[in-house]
Design a protein around this motif. Structure first.
Motif, PDB file in Angstrom:
ATOM      1  N   UNK A 195       0.813  -1.212   0.000  1.00 35.99           N
ATOM      2  CA  UNK A 195       0.000   0.000   0.000  1.00 35.99           C
ATOM      3  C   UNK A 195       0.846   1.261   0.000  1.00 35.99           C
ATOM      4  N   UNK A 196       1.978   1.246   0.685  1.00 32.62           N
ATOM      5  CA  UNK A 196       2.770   2.454   0.891  1.00 32.62           C
ATOM      6  C   UNK A 196       3.839   2.683  -0.172  1.00 32.62           C
ATOM      7  N   UNK A 197       4.066   1.728  -1.054  1.00 32.07           N
ATOM      8  CA  UNK A 197       5.116   1.891  -2.061  1.00 32.07           C
ATOM      9  C   UNK A 197       4.849   3.143  -2.902  1.00 32.07           C
ATOM     10  N   UNK A 198       5.855   3.960  -3.125  1.00 32.97           N
ATOM     11  CA  UNK A 198       5.651   5.180  -3.910  1.00 32.97           C
ATOM     12  C   UNK A 198       5.140   4.909  -5.320  1.00 32.97           C
ATOM     13  N   UNK A 199       5.609   3.808  -5.905  1.00 30.85           N
ATOM     14  CA  UNK A 199       5.194   3.491  -7.268  1.00 30.85           C
ATOM     15  C   UNK A 199       5.090   1.982  -7.422  1.00 30.85           C
ATOM     16  N   UNK A 200       4.011   1.526  -8.033  1.00 32.67           N
ATOM     17  CA  UNK A 200       3.843   0.118  -8.345  1.00 32.67           C
ATOM     18  C   UNK A 200       3.781  -0.049  -9.856  1.00 32.67           C
ATOM     19  N   UNK A 201       4.423  -1.084 -10.343  1.00 35.49           N
ATOM     20  CA  UNK A 201       4.509  -1.303 -11.782  1.00 35.49           C
ATOM     21  C   UNK A 201       3.521  -2.338 -12.307  1.00 35.49           C
ATOM     22  N   UNK A 202       2.708  -2.890 -11.406  1.00 35.31           N
ATOM     23  CA  UNK A 202       1.796  -3.959 -11.799  1.00 35.31           C
ATOM     24  C   UNK A 202       0.459  -3.784 -11.082  1.00 35.31           C
ATOM     25  N   UNK A 203      -0.562  -4.434 -11.604  1.00 33.89           N
ATOM     26  CA  UNK A 203      -1.889  -4.417 -11.007  1.00 33.89           C
ATOM     27  C   UNK A 203      -2.061  -5.544  -9.991  1.00 33.89           C
ATOM     28  N   UNK A 204      -1.292  -6.633 -10.142  1.00 39.73           N
ATOM     29  CA  UNK A 204      -1.468  -7.824  -9.324  1.00 39.73           C
ATOM     30  C   UNK A 204      -0.138  -8.281  -8.743  1.00 39.73           C
ATOM     31  N   UNK A 205      -0.161  -8.648  -7.455  1.00 41.54           N
ATOM     32  CA  UNK A 205       1.050  -9.089  -6.766  1.00 41.54           C
ATOM     33  C   UNK A 205       0.756 -10.336  -5.939  1.00 41.54           C
ATOM     34  N   UNK A 215       8.837 -12.128  -6.841  1.00 41.14           N
ATOM     35  CA  UNK A 215       9.801 -11.189  -7.429  1.00 41.14           C
ATOM     36  C   UNK A 215       9.207  -9.793  -7.565  1.00 41.14           C
ATOM     37  N   UNK A 216       7.988  -9.695  -8.072  1.00 38.34           N
ATOM     38  CA  UNK A 216       7.343  -8.380  -8.225  1.00 38.34           C
ATOM     39  C   UNK A 216       7.280  -7.652  -6.887  1.00 38.34           C
ATOM     40  N   UNK A 217       6.828  -8.371  -5.863  1.00 43.78           N
ATOM     41  CA  UNK A 217       6.665  -7.770  -4.540  1.00 43.78           C
ATOM     42  C   UNK A 217       8.007  -7.302  -3.989  1.00 43.78           C
ATOM     43  N   UNK A 218       9.044  -8.110  -4.139  1.00 47.23           N
ATOM     44  CA  UNK A 218      10.379  -7.726  -3.674  1.00 47.23           C
ATOM     45  C   UNK A 218      10.861  -6.471  -4.400  1.00 47.23           C
TER      46      UNK A 218
END
Length: 320
Positions: free
Chosen positions: A237-247, A289-292
């Motif tokens: 939730x707190x990540x400044x930027x997410x590159x995907x819709x699903x994790x 990997x995405x989450x990391x």
């Protein structure tokens, strides 16, 4: 202020703690009558933690809570699934489940929140052509499912993907693996870990009768300890930027029943039938990997540390 639906529940409580530890304030929304704050959370974070009662079918109530607390983000952990089945009309139950998700998205759009993280499940991978190795988020999923929970989670993922583009709200799906640990149910129908730990804490033989498939030593799945799960959702939730819709929100490894009983051995020896039951589904674990990469998450609890922490929690007199 982060609004957490199902905030007084199992995963919700751990997610709230993780967000509070990151410096956020939280309002926990429950359908049942709001009671006292969880004692440990209240003692440490009482000035930044609030509890509200609301049925997610009541869009105006949800919006009013958001306005009053100046909500800037949402973690949606309440069901949005007609489970467990009730005695009423199943069509109306399905409508209510979907309305709860749609009302959360509507409130998010009205409040102009930065992000909504919604809970999906490892169960969406059931029936997929998985092959060997961990499962990645881009694996094609079948349109069929054997259980209502993954069925509605798949529907929810499709809806949030559509609504993210249509509303401009950053909607993120968290495919959560099997969660175990403090505040969880003492028994699961899907995996044996809670029953095994509770048995060791009581020095009693485990009751594994609730399991869909009889427990054998080599059965395994991706088990994420509850504290790791809460922290992963908070970081997502707190990540400044997410590159995907699903994790995938998981440990990223396979944990077998034999791993659990080995970790429990200093407290109590539990013997399970060797090998695997013939009707057992294939073991699965998830690629994180995405989450990391996007959040910096790494599991803090391996099997031995998780078992020790869980036993200490139960040994302190906590019922679950």
């Amino acid at each position: 202020m982060i609004l957490i639906t199902g905030g007084l529940g199992f995963i919700g409580t751990h997610t709230a703690r993780a967000l509070l530890d990151l410096g956020e304030s939280c309002v926990l929304v429950q359908r049942r009558q709001a009671g006292a704050l969880p004692a440990a959370l209240a003692a440490e974070h009482g000035s930044r933690l609030f509890v509200e009662q609301a049925d997610l079918a009541d869009r105006d109530r949800l919006r009013a809570i958001g306005d009053r607390h100046q909500v800037t983000g949402i973690v949606h952990l309440a069901g949005s699934v007609p489970w467990p089945p009730g005695p009423g009309d199943p069509v109306e139950a399905a409508r209510a489940a979907l309305d709860s998700l749609l009302n959360v998205v509507r409130a998010a759009a009205d409040l102009k929140v930065a992000r909504v993280v919604t809970a999906s499940t490892i169960g969406v991978y059931a029936g997929a052509e998985t092959g060997a190795g961990p499962l990645k988020e881009d694996l094609p999923l079948p349109m069929t499912t054997g259980h209502v929970i993954p069925a509605f989670k798949k529907i929810g993922e499709l809806l949030t993907d559509h609504l993210a583009a249509a509303t401009g709200v950053d909607l993120v799906n968290a495919r959560i693996s099997a969660v175990w640990g403090p505040l969880g149910r003492p028994a699961s129908v899907f995996f044996a870990a809670p029953q095994l730990v509770h048995a060791a804490a009581r020095r009693a033989a485990p009751d594994l009768s609730a399991l869909y498939v009889p427990a054998h030593a080599d059965h395994g799945t991706d088990l994420i300890y509850a504290k790791d799960c809460g922290r992963a959702l908070a970081l997502l939730h707190q990540a400044p930027r997410l590159n995907h819709r699903t994790y995938n929100v998981a440990s990223g490894r396979l944990t077998t029943n034999a791993d659990i009983t080995a970790a429990l051995a200093p407290a109590m020896r539990i013997d399970l039938p060797p090998g695997r039951a013939s009707q057992a589904p294939a073991d699965v674990w998830l690629d994180i990997t995405r989450l990391r990469q996007d959040t910096g998450y790494a599991p803090a609890y391996d099997t031995a540390r998780a078992v020790a922490d869980y036993l200490a929690w139960l040994g302190a007199g906590n019922a679950r």
